[in-house]
Design an enzyme around this catalytic site. Structure first.
Site, short mmCIF file in Angstrom:
data_model
loop_
_atom_site.label_atom_id
_atom_site.label_comp_id
_atom_site.label_asym_id
_atom_site.label_seq_id
_atom_site.Cartn_x
_atom_site.Cartn_y
_atom_site.Cartn_z
N GLU A 1 -2.59 -8.84 3.13
CA GLU A 1 -2.96 -9.38 4.44
C GLU A 1 -4.45 -9.25 4.72
O GLU A 1 -4.97 -9.86 5.67
CB GLU A 1 -2.14 -8.70 5.54
CG GLU A 1 -2.57 -7.30 5.92
CD GLU A 1 -2.11 -6.20 4.97
OE1 GLU A 1 -2.34 -5.03 5.27
OE2 GLU A 1 -1.50 -6.53 3.91
N CYS B 1 0.84 -1.20 0.00
CA CYS B 1 0.00 0.00 0.00
C CYS B 1 0.88 1.26 0.00
O CYS B 1 1.62 1.49 -0.95
CB CYS B 1 -0.98 -0.03 1.17
SG CYS B 1 -2.31 1.20 1.00
N HIS C 1 -3.76 -4.48 -0.07
CA HIS C 1 -3.33 -5.13 1.16
C HIS C 1 -3.47 -6.65 1.03
O HIS C 1 -4.57 -7.18 1.20
CB HIS C 1 -4.19 -4.65 2.34
CG HIS C 1 -3.92 -3.25 2.75
ND1 HIS C 1 -2.92 -2.92 3.63
CD2 HIS C 1 -4.53 -2.09 2.41
CE1 HIS C 1 -2.93 -1.60 3.82
NE2 HIS C 1 -3.89 -1.08 3.09
#
Length: 204
Positions: A182, A79, A180
C-alpha cells in the site's frame, strides 16, 4: 468484499484506501462473522510480534484467521502480518505465532536496523501476487526481523539488506509480503489488484 482484520495494530486505513484505488471493496473489521463471510482477508501489521499476538488472542481473531486459512479463503499478510503467519518469533521476549506457515521469525542480520526504504525484490517463482510485475520490482520495507520459512517452496521473492531475506511467500491460498504494497506506488498497487482478483476468483 475483502476483510481487513482490525486487531489494533497496522496501517489499516492505508490498506483500505489502496484497495479502493484498485477498485476493490473492503471493510476494516474485528467482527468474527464479518471476516467469516468475506471473500478474502488481509492481516496488516506494524509493531512488535508479541503484542500483536496478545491482541489476536484477546480478540479471538487469531483463531478466526487460522480457520479461514484452513478453509481455503485467500489470506494476505502484510509486514508484521506476514511474520504472524509463522510459528514463532524471537522478538523481545519471544512469542508463538499463528502457525499457518511453517518456519520462524528472527532478527535481520544487518549492521544497521531497522531496514527502512525501497528494496528490489527478485521473484524466485511465479505467483498470483506478482503477476504482471516481471522478474523483479522495488517495494517499500520497514522491518528489523525476517521470516525463515521451513519449506523453500513457499518462497516467492527475496531481497537483500545485510543478508538475503525472504520478502514474499505463498502457500496455496495463503500469501504474504514483508514490505508494504500500500506504500509501494504502482507495483504495490498492482500486487493488491492481483490479490483482489484472486479473491474474486475464489467466490466466482
Amino acid at each position: 468484499m475483502i476483510a481487513i482484520a482490525d486487531y489494533g495494530m497496522g496501517n489499516r486505513r492505508s490498506v483500505e484506501k489502496a484497495l479502493a484505488h484498485v477498485g476493490a471493496e473492503s471493510v476494516i473489521t474485528a467482527d468474527h462473522d464479518e471476516i467469516r463471510s468475506a471473500a478474502a482477508v488481509i492481516l496488516p501489521g506494524v509493531g512488535a510480534f508479541p503484542e500483536a499476538m496478545r491482541n489476536l488472542d484477546r480478540t479471538g481473531l487469531g483463531e478466526v484467521l487460522v480457520e479461514r486459512a484452513q478453509a481455503g479463503v485467500p489470506l494476505l499478510g502484510i509486514c508484521l502480518g506476514m511474520q504472524l503467519l509463522f510459528e514463532a518469533s524471537t522478538e523481545h521476549e519471544g512469542a508463538r505465532g499463528l502457525g499457518i506457515l511453517p518456519g520462524t521469525v528472527t532478527k535481520l542480520e544487518s549492521p544497521r536496523l531497522p531496514h527502512i526504504g525501497w528494496n528490489l525484490v527478485s521473484f524466485e517463482r511465479p505467483s498470483a501476487l506478482t503477476e504482471g510485475l516481471g522478474d523483479a520490482a522495488a517495494f517499500y520495507h520497514v522491518h528489523s526481523f525476517a521470516c525463515r520459512p521451513s519449506d523453500a517452496t513457499d518462497v516467492v521473492g527475496t531481497s537483500e539488506y545485510g543478508e538475503r531475506f525472504v520478502s514474499i511467500v505463498e502457500r496455496g491460498n495463503v500469501m504474504a509480503s514483508q514490505f508494504h504494497p500500500e506504500k509501494s506506488s504502482r507495483d504495490g498497487l498492482r500486487m493488491l489488484r492481483n490479490f483482489a482478483e484472486v479473491a474474486a476468483v475464489a467466490v466466482a
